[in-house]
Design a protein around this motif. Structure first.
Motif, PDB file in Angstrom:
ATOM      1  N   GLY A 261       0.847  -1.185   0.000  1.00  0.00           N
ATOM      2  CA  GLY A 261       0.000   0.000   0.000  1.00  0.00           C
ATOM      3  C   GLY A 261       0.880   1.230   0.000  1.00  0.00           C
ATOM      4  N   VAL A 262       0.586   2.190  -0.869  1.00  0.00           N
ATOM      5  CA  VAL A 262       1.411   3.386  -0.989  1.00  0.00           C
ATOM      6  C   VAL A 262       0.570   4.628  -0.679  1.00  0.00           C
ATOM      7  N   VAL A 263       1.068   5.462   0.236  1.00  0.00           N
ATOM      8  CA  VAL A 263       0.457   6.756   0.511  1.00  0.00           C
ATOM      9  C   VAL A 263       1.372   7.807  -0.095  1.00  0.00           C
ATOM     10  N   PHE A 264       0.940   8.375  -1.217  1.00  0.00           N
ATOM     11  CA  PHE A 264       1.774   9.331  -1.931  1.00  0.00           C
ATOM     12  C   PHE A 264       1.730  10.699  -1.250  1.00  0.00           C
ATOM     13  N   GLN A 265       2.786  11.479  -1.471  1.00  0.00           N
ATOM     14  CA  GLN A 265       2.853  12.813  -0.884  1.00  0.00           C
ATOM     15  C   GLN A 265       1.695  13.691  -1.365  1.00  0.00           C
ATOM     16  N   MET A 266       1.284  13.513  -2.616  1.00  0.00           N
ATOM     17  CA  MET A 266       0.179  14.298  -3.177  1.00  0.00           C
ATOM     18  C   MET A 266      -1.125  13.492  -3.226  1.00  0.00           C
TER      19      MET A 266
END
Length: 236
Positions: free
Chosen positions: A89-94
């Motif tokens: 799971g990836v939480v992107f900066q934007m």
């Protein structure tokens, strides 16, 4: 027999621009399953580049990156995309939310590309019920889940939707790039509480990149880019 590491990097290097001389080089890095790790370093030290290698968005130009025992260089682009969808799971900066979709639809979107993840998410009830449960646990208003687009949400609310999207389906690894940078101190604490609680409940490995070392007490281990890199680096 010990469980395989969540992340294993050996003699890996990557350069965005070889002519300019920028190069990220890591001799060895191991993160065990279930660890909560804070990755710190100055701007331009290579944090985002390292995260891109770990999630398979880029491949090392030498050496290897293994995630849950899988050498990412042995996978095609489509296989890497599928592997990431199933396990990371990836939480992107934007945030990278889809502005015209509802809150719930944004959370459920990754399950369209990941059969095993979808199966895990549905074990405790319907997919929509699982998404709604995650969103409620993050303090979002249930009446808006199906009618409100994410574009209408505040930055803090969008960040919570992005975290729910990363967590749904009990991902083995969560990667987040500066996830608290847009939040005030109180909301930073709330967001980290939610992330840590959900990750602990699922036994998820957390790797969070941040320039803010004040977050260190929340994590099992702190890695500074200056300690794990052996050459010059540049952030993505």
């Amino acid at each position: 027999m010990d469980a395989q590491p969540a992340i294993l990097i050996q003699h890996a290097s990557f350069a965005w621009n070889k002519q300019a001389g920028y190069r990220l080089a890591i001799d060895a890095l191991t993160i065990q399953q279930g660890e909560r790790v804070l990755l710190t370093g100055r701007s331009g030290s290579g944090k985002s580049t390292l995260l891109s290698l770990i999630c398979g968005a880029n491949l090392p130009q030498s050496g290897q990156v293994e995630i849950l025992g899988q050498n990412l260089s042995q996978l095609s682009i489509s296989e890497r995309d599928h592997f990431r969808a199933e396990h990371i799971g990836v939480v992107f900066q934007m945030f990278n939310l889809i502005p015209y979709m509802s809150i719930v639809d944004n959370v459920l979107l990754p399950l369209s590309f990941a059969h095993e993840r979808k199966k895990r998410a549905s074990q405790s009830g319907s997919l929509q019920a699982k998404a709604e449960h995650l969103l409620i646990s993050m303090g979002l208003e249930p009446s808006a889940f199906h009618t409100q687009s994410v574009a209408e949400l505040s930055v803090g609310q969008q960040q919570r939707v992005a975290l729910a999207r990363a967590l749904i389906g009990a991902q083995q690894i969560i990667i987040a790039d500066e996830p608290t940078s847009a939040l005030d101190p109180d909301r930073q604490e709330q967001f980290l509480d939610l992330m840590m609680t959900q990750a602990k409940a699922e036994g998820t490995t957390l790797l969070i990149a941040s320039h803010d070392r004040h977050l260190s007490s929340r994590f099992d281990r702190v890695l500074d880019m200056s300690e794990i890199t052996s050459a010059n680096a540049e952030d993505a």
